[in-house]
Design a protein around this motif. Structure first.
Motif, PDB file in Angstrom:
ATOM      1  N   SER A 184      11.882   9.060   3.771  1.00  0.00           N
ATOM      2  CA  SER A 184      13.107   9.712   3.327  1.00  0.00           C
ATOM      3  C   SER A 184      13.144   9.670   1.799  1.00  0.00           C
ATOM      4  CB  SER A 184      14.331   9.010   3.904  1.00  0.00           C
ATOM      5  OG  SER A 184      14.468   7.711   3.338  1.00  0.00           O
ATOM      6  N   GLN A 185      13.864  10.619   1.200  1.00  0.00           N
ATOM      7  CA  GLN A 185      13.938  10.625  -0.253  1.00  0.00           C
ATOM      8  C   GLN A 185      14.592   9.361  -0.806  1.00  0.00           C
ATOM      9  OE1 GLN A 185      15.329  14.246  -2.032  1.00  0.00           O
ATOM     10  NE2 GLN A 185      15.556  13.331  -4.066  1.00  0.00           N
ATOM     11  N   PRO A 186      15.698   8.857  -0.207  1.00  0.00           N
ATOM     12  CA  PRO A 186      16.272   7.606  -0.723  1.00  0.00           C
ATOM     13  C   PRO A 186      15.291   6.438  -0.663  1.00  0.00           C
ATOM     14  CG  PRO A 186      17.857   8.733   0.677  1.00  0.00           C
ATOM     15  CD  PRO A 186      16.564   9.468   0.836  1.00  0.00           C
ATOM     16  N   ALA A 187      14.512   6.360   0.436  1.00  0.00           N
ATOM     17  CA  ALA A 187      13.534   5.273   0.555  1.00  0.00           C
ATOM     18  C   ALA A 187      12.440   5.404  -0.496  1.00  0.00           C
ATOM     19  CB  ALA A 187      12.927   5.266   1.952  1.00  0.00           C
ATOM     20  N   ALA A 188      12.012   6.641  -0.769  1.00  0.00           N
ATOM     21  CA  ALA A 188      10.977   6.856  -1.781  1.00  0.00           C
ATOM     22  C   ALA A 188      11.501   6.504  -3.170  1.00  0.00           C
ATOM     23  CB  ALA A 188      10.503   8.302  -1.741  1.00  0.00           C
ATOM     24  N   GLY A 235       4.515  16.147  -8.266  1.00  0.00           N
ATOM     25  CA  GLY A 235       5.427  16.325  -9.387  1.00  0.00           C
ATOM     26  C   GLY A 235       6.873  16.040  -9.091  1.00  0.00           C
ATOM     27  N   GLY A 236       7.169  15.422  -7.937  1.00  0.00           N
ATOM     28  CA  GLY A 236       8.558  15.105  -7.635  1.00  0.00           C
ATOM     29  C   GLY A 236       8.674  14.130  -6.477  1.00  0.00           C
ATOM     30  N   VAL A 237       9.761  13.355  -6.476  1.00  0.00           N
ATOM     31  CA  VAL A 237       9.964  12.351  -5.429  1.00  0.00           C
ATOM     32  C   VAL A 237      10.226  13.018  -4.083  1.00  0.00           C
ATOM     33  CG1 VAL A 237      11.464  10.474  -4.640  1.00  0.00           C
ATOM     34  CG2 VAL A 237      10.781  10.592  -7.039  1.00  0.00           C
ATOM     35  N   ARG A 238      11.029  14.080  -4.070  1.00  0.00           N
ATOM     36  CA  ARG A 238      11.370  14.716  -2.792  1.00  0.00           C
ATOM     37  C   ARG A 238      10.124  15.263  -2.103  1.00  0.00           C
ATOM     38  NH1 ARG A 238      11.955  19.690  -1.188  1.00  0.00           N
ATOM     39  NH2 ARG A 238      11.856  20.544  -3.310  1.00  0.00           N
ATOM     40  N   ARG A 239       9.300  15.995  -2.848  1.00  0.00           N
ATOM     41  CA  ARG A 239       8.084  16.547  -2.246  1.00  0.00           C
ATOM     42  C   ARG A 239       7.136  15.438  -1.822  1.00  0.00           C
ATOM     43  NH1 ARG A 239       9.119  20.211  -6.458  1.00  0.00           N
ATOM     44  NH2 ARG A 239       7.755  19.065  -7.893  1.00  0.00           N
ATOM     45  N   ALA A 240       7.013  14.389  -2.641  1.00  0.00           N
ATOM     46  CA  ALA A 240       6.143  13.268  -2.289  1.00  0.00           C
ATOM     47  C   ALA A 240       6.626  12.581  -1.015  1.00  0.00           C
ATOM     48  CB  ALA A 240       6.087  12.270  -3.442  1.00  0.00           C
ATOM     49  N   ALA A 241       7.928  12.383  -0.900  1.00  0.00           N
ATOM     50  CA  ALA A 241       8.482  11.743   0.288  1.00  0.00           C
ATOM     51  C   ALA A 241       8.172  12.558   1.537  1.00  0.00           C
ATOM     52  CB  ALA A 241       9.990  11.561   0.121  1.00  0.00           C
ATOM     53  N   GLU A 242       8.299  13.870   1.450  1.00  0.00           N
ATOM     54  CA  GLU A 242       7.984  14.730   2.586  1.00  0.00           C
ATOM     55  C   GLU A 242       6.511  14.625   2.976  1.00  0.00           C
ATOM     56  OE1 GLU A 242       9.135  18.564   1.229  1.00  0.00           O
ATOM     57  OE2 GLU A 242      11.300  18.261   1.586  1.00  0.00           O
ATOM     58  N   GLN A 243       5.650  14.554   1.980  1.00  0.00           N
ATOM     59  CA  GLN A 243       4.210  14.511   2.246  1.00  0.00           C
ATOM     60  C   GLN A 243       3.798  13.246   2.983  1.00  0.00           C
ATOM     61  OE1 GLN A 243       2.338  15.020  -1.571  1.00  0.00           O
ATOM     62  NE2 GLN A 243       2.801  17.214  -1.700  1.00  0.00           N
ATOM     63  N   ILE A 244       4.422  12.123   2.671  1.00  0.00           N
ATOM     64  CA  ILE A 244       3.987  10.854   3.272  1.00  0.00           C
ATOM     65  C   ILE A 244       4.946  10.355   4.346  1.00  0.00           C
ATOM     66  CG2 ILE A 244       2.776  10.227   1.162  1.00  0.00           C
ATOM     67  CD1 ILE A 244       4.966   8.254   0.538  1.00  0.00           C
ATOM     68  N   LEU A 251       0.828  -1.198   0.000  1.00  0.00           N
ATOM     69  CA  LEU A 251       0.000   0.000   0.000  1.00  0.00           C
ATOM     70  C   LEU A 251       0.869   1.258   0.000  1.00  0.00           C
ATOM     71  CD1 LEU A 251      -2.777  -1.068   2.520  1.00  0.00           C
ATOM     72  CD2 LEU A 251      -2.998  -0.846   0.045  1.00  0.00           C
ATOM     73  N   ARG A 252       2.023   1.159   0.619  1.00  0.00           N
ATOM     74  CA  ARG A 252       2.936   2.296   0.636  1.00  0.00           C
ATOM     75  C   ARG A 252       3.375   2.676  -0.781  1.00  0.00           C
ATOM     76  NH1 ARG A 252       3.465   6.181   4.396  1.00  0.00           N
ATOM     77  NH2 ARG A 252       5.622   6.588   5.056  1.00  0.00           N
ATOM     78  N   HIS A 253       3.518   1.664  -1.647  1.00  0.00           N
ATOM     79  CA  HIS A 253       3.823   1.934  -3.051  1.00  0.00           C
ATOM     80  C   HIS A 253       2.734   2.790  -3.685  1.00  0.00           C
ATOM     81  CE1 HIS A 253       6.508  -1.887  -3.316  1.00  0.00           C
ATOM     82  NE2 HIS A 253       7.255  -0.812  -3.161  1.00  0.00           N
ATOM     83  N   LEU A 254       1.482   2.411  -3.437  1.00  0.00           N
ATOM     84  CA  LEU A 254       0.354   3.131  -4.035  1.00  0.00           C
ATOM     85  C   LEU A 254       0.282   4.561  -3.511  1.00  0.00           C
ATOM     86  CD1 LEU A 254      -2.421   0.374  -3.932  1.00  0.00           C
ATOM     87  CD2 LEU A 254      -0.641   0.774  -5.642  1.00  0.00           C
ATOM     88  N   GLN A 255       0.507   4.717  -2.212  1.00  0.00           N
ATOM     89  CA  GLN A 255       0.503   6.059  -1.629  1.00  0.00           C
ATOM     90  C   GLN A 255       1.591   6.924  -2.252  1.00  0.00           C
ATOM     91  OE1 GLN A 255       1.632   6.311   2.499  1.00  0.00           O
ATOM     92  NE2 GLN A 255       0.308   8.089   2.869  1.00  0.00           N
ATOM     93  N   LEU A 256       2.745   6.341  -2.472  1.00  0.00           N
ATOM     94  CA  LEU A 256       3.855   7.083  -3.069  1.00  0.00           C
ATOM     95  C   LEU A 256       3.529   7.485  -4.505  1.00  0.00           C
ATOM     96  CD1 LEU A 256       6.770   8.151  -2.930  1.00  0.00           C
ATOM     97  CD2 LEU A 256       7.523   5.880  -3.699  1.00  0.00           C
TER      98      LEU A 256
END
Length: 318
Positions: free
Chosen positions: A46-50, A34-43, A21-26
């Motif tokens: 960490s950016q590397p984990a995202a 529009g970006g991995v860094r912002r998405a990682a912060e929202q959920i 489910l974490r995949h779907l949320q990401l």
């Protein structure tokens, strides 16, 4: 050597076995931000984990879901196919969590009803207050949305039933659509419009009046276009064309214009004296309102709601 494309059954099995489910949320968060860094912060990742999680699900599917550009990341065609599924899954999960919480808090059940604006402003306004009083322990949620969105909400389980017009494509089991209330287009205006006082307005009277143009894609737009067929004198149009009922009502109140609106949507406002109907009968076919149901259609709450809706259809508007 040519690339071997996995069968859809293989991709499905991979998602079941290793998707989370974490995949779907990401995925949803990246699509929205529009970006991995912002998405990682929202959920809260960490950016590397995202970045790793995105790589994992793209590897499962064997295709990129996003492509990078100067302003961030945008969906690929595969991503545009996957992200709506992710949204629906997360939405259904949220609805299930809310239901469990409501039951734990003492509710007898939760009923989620989707409705197009015509059904919400007309039928539900007449039915729901009394229905809620008869079922004080039932938690009732109403989601107003366009018909296309409501169909997706029924199919994802976000709502138990939807009041809408017949879908363009016939639903297949376990989903079903049943007509509930017929509908006709009404010509309406502010109470001071001269045609409101005319007992038998003519088509020439309508052509000489100023109109708000129904938005393209609505059923009443087809009726409007047929009323003023090509080759006939076209009426003057107000510069604003909108699906917003409050805005239409304000235009009718302030200005001398006519509007073509489904009876199901506008009748209560005519009954309350906010606007008036022009006495010109339109003999036009118009898709009525029905009920789109899903697998939960046999629950006691849905059964009681459907019975109350049928009663409301037969009762006169107060």
């Amino acid at each position: 050597m040519p690339t071997v494309t996995p069968a859809s059954s293989v991709l499905y099995a991979r998602l079941l076995a290793k998707g989370r489910l974490r995949h779907l949320q990401l995925l949803v968060s990246i699509a929205d931000s529009g970006g991995v860094r912002r998405a990682a912060e929202q959920i809260g990742m960490s950016q590397p984990a995202a970045t790793q999680a995105l790589g994992d699900i793209e590897e499962l599917l064997g295709t990129p879901l996003f492509e990078r550009h100067v302003r961030g990341m945008r969906l690929t065609s595969a991503g545009r196919a996957v992200v709506p599924m992710a949204r629906n899954t997360l939405s259904a999960l949220r609805a299930s969590a809310d239901t469990v919480h409501a039951l734990q808090a003492g509710a007898s059940g939760v009923l989620r009803v989707g409705a197009i604006p015509a059904a919400a402003s007309g039928l539900l306004c007449r039915m729901l207050p009394a229905f809620g009083a008869r079922h004080p322990d039932l938690r009732i949620e109403v989601l107003e949305a366009p018909g296309e969105q409501l169909q997706a909400d029924v199919m994802s389980g976000r709502v138990d039933l939807a009041l809408c017009r017949r879908p363009a494509e016939t639903p297949v089991a376990p989903f079903a659509f049943a007509p509930l209330a017929p509908d006709v287009p009404w010509i309406v205006a502010g109470r001071r419009h001269p045609l409101v006082r005319e007992p038998r307005p003519t088509l020439d009277d309508l052509r000489a009046a100023r109109w708000t143009l129904p938005v393209q894609g609505l059923g009443v737009r087809d009726v409007f276009d047929a009323l003023f067929a090509p080759g006939a004198p076209a009426p003057a149009l107000h510069p604003i064309s909108t699906t917003s009922l409050p805005l239409v009502l304000e235009i009718l109140r302030r200005e001398r214009v006519l509007s073509l609106i489904p009876r199901s949507l506008i009748e209560p406002f005519v009954q309350w004296g906010l606007i008036a109907r022009v006495a010109f009968e339109l003999h036009s076919e118009f898709e009525g309102i029905g009920v789109l149901q899903g697998p939960q259609s046999d629950s006691p709450a849905v059964t009681a709601c459907l019975e109350a809706l049928r009663e409301a259809v037969q009762a006169p508007v107060a």
